[in-house]
Write an enzyme that holds these catalytic residues in place. Structure first.
Site, PDB file in Angstrom:
ATOM      1  N   THR A  25       0.842  -1.203   0.000  1.00  0.00           N
ATOM      2  CA  THR A  25       0.000   0.000   0.000  1.00  0.00           C
ATOM      3  C   THR A  25       0.877   1.252   0.000  1.00  0.00           C
ATOM      4  O   THR A  25       1.931   1.275   0.638  1.00  0.00           O
ATOM      5  CB  THR A  25      -0.890   0.002   1.261  1.00  0.00           C
ATOM      6  N   THR A  28       4.438   4.126  -3.664  1.00  0.00           N
ATOM      7  CA  THR A  28       5.454   3.325  -4.367  1.00  0.00           C
ATOM      8  C   THR A  28       4.844   2.000  -4.809  1.00  0.00           C
ATOM      9  O   THR A  28       5.019   1.563  -5.952  1.00  0.00           O
ATOM     10  CB  THR A  28       6.682   3.099  -3.472  1.00  0.00           C
ATOM     11  N   GLY A  94       3.819   2.190   7.781  1.00  0.00           N
ATOM     12  CA  GLY A  94       2.561   2.596   8.388  1.00  0.00           C
ATOM     13  C   GLY A  94       2.132   4.003   8.062  1.00  0.00           C
ATOM     14  O   GLY A  94       1.082   4.460   8.499  1.00  0.00           O
ATOM     15  N   GLY A  95       2.962   4.690   7.268  1.00  0.00           N
ATOM     16  CA  GLY A  95       2.579   6.058   6.879  1.00  0.00           C
ATOM     17  C   GLY A  95       1.216   6.116   6.204  1.00  0.00           C
ATOM     18  O   GLY A  95       0.485   7.085   6.329  1.00  0.00           O
ATOM     19  N   GLU A 102      -0.264  -5.180   6.121  1.00  0.00           N
ATOM     20  CA  GLU A 102       1.035  -5.277   5.439  1.00  0.00           C
ATOM     21  C   GLU A 102       1.970  -6.220   6.173  1.00  0.00           C
ATOM     22  O   GLU A 102       2.651  -7.049   5.570  1.00  0.00           O
ATOM     23  CB  GLU A 102       1.677  -3.886   5.349  1.00  0.00           C
TER      24      GLU A 102
HETATM   25  O1  DER Z   1       1.870   2.702   4.942  1.00  0.00           O
HETATM   26  C1  DER Z   1       2.859   2.088   4.489  1.00  0.00           C
HETATM   27  O2  DER Z   1       3.475   1.224   5.179  1.00  0.00           O
HETATM   28  C2  DER Z   1       3.416   2.458   3.145  1.00  0.00           C
HETATM   29  O3  DER Z   1       3.997   1.338   2.521  1.00  0.00           O
HETATM   30  C3  DER Z   1       4.463   3.527   3.372  1.00  0.00           C
HETATM   31  O4  DER Z   1       5.320   3.101   4.309  1.00  0.00           O
HETATM   32  C4  DER Z   1       5.217   3.923   2.116  1.00  0.00           C
HETATM   33  O5  DER Z   1       4.409   4.790   1.454  1.00  0.00           O
HETATM   34  P1  DER Z   1       4.923   5.547   0.123  1.00  0.00           P
HETATM   35  O6  DER Z   1       5.337   4.444  -0.823  1.00  0.00           O
HETATM   36  O7  DER Z   1       3.699   6.289  -0.324  1.00  0.00           O
HETATM   37  O8  DER Z   1       6.073   6.431   0.513  1.00  0.00           O
END
Ligand code: DER
Length: 221
Positions: A25, A28, A94-95, A102
């Site tokens: 998620t 990327t 976790g952003g 995940e």
């Molecule tokens: O929420 C998540 O773990 C996403 O994988 C995050 O860690 C990376 O998000 P991005 O690919 O939008 O930087």
């Protein structure tokens, strides 16, 4: 963003016909899902499981076969992003608020391939506030226990409301500063009653692919 896109597309080379693939998620993983869809249109035969409703909807829109997790025994490869990657390939994730699903996918994957742009590389984890998924019940008391571990916990807000994960829980962003022992902290946090999971993924990545704005990638596995 070129760096994210090339890292994601390089990771899709791990995917072969007949595999069960875990979809991550975030922005990327978004590129990885699009690349997988392109290969499915070219004849790649796979089934996938998704780490969020967001990724499931994207995959279905793009024509990628998505199956429920109840239908599988293990995952051949999961591809996912990260908010921070340290020199030992430990992660903060976790952003995007999807860390629980995940981490479940990653834990049941024969290969867990992490994709990121160069900005996510750090010497030590902790500059990015650590996301922690907690149950709403007695959340204020759970926050006290998190604070006692040495952080400033903030309940995540989205569009002016408390963010609710796909699992009906809260996400708390915990600013620890530099994390000296990620593996120990991961365990300490999860020992707190009320905590469901946290965004420290230690010793889980089997490969890390970093993308650079100059169009190159660096893979370690
Ligand atoms: O929420 C998540 O773990 C996403 O994988 C995050 O860690 C990376 O998000 P991005 O690919 O939008 O930087």
């Amino acid at each position: 963003m070129l760096a994210k896109k090339i890292a994601a597309e390089a990771a899709v080379e791990f995917v072969q016909s007949g595999m069960t693939v875990g979809l991550g998620t975030g922005s990327t993983a978004y590129y990885a899902i699009h690349k997988i869809a392109e290969r499915v249109k070219e004849g790649l035969h796979i089934r996938t499981v998704a780490s969020s409703r967001q990724s499931e909807e994207l995959a279905l829109q793009l024509g990628i076969p998505v199956v429920p997790l109840s239908g599988i025994q293990e995952i051949d490869v999961s591809i996912d992003g990260a908010d921070e990657v340290d020199a030992n390939y430990n992660l903060i994730k976790g952003g995007g608020g999807a860390l629980l699903r995940e981490k479940i996918l990653a834990a049941h994957s024969k290969q867990f391939v992490v994709i990121a742009d160069e900005s996510k590389q750090v010497d030590r984890l902790g500059k990015f506030p650590l996301p922690v998924e907690i149950v709403p019940f007695a959340f204020n008391l759970t926050l006290l226990k998190l604070k006692a571990l040495g952080c400033e916990p903030v309940v995540r807000i989205a569009d002016g409301n408390t963010f609710i994960s796909d699992n009906g829980n809260y996400i708390v962003d915990c600013a620890f500063g530099t994390i000296e022992d990620p593996a120990a902290l991961e365990q300490q946090i999860n020992a707190i009653p009320g905590v469901v999971e946290n965004g420290l993924f230690t010793g889980m990545a089997s490969a890390v692919i970093i993308g650079y704005e100059d169009g190159t990638t660096r893979r370690t596995d």
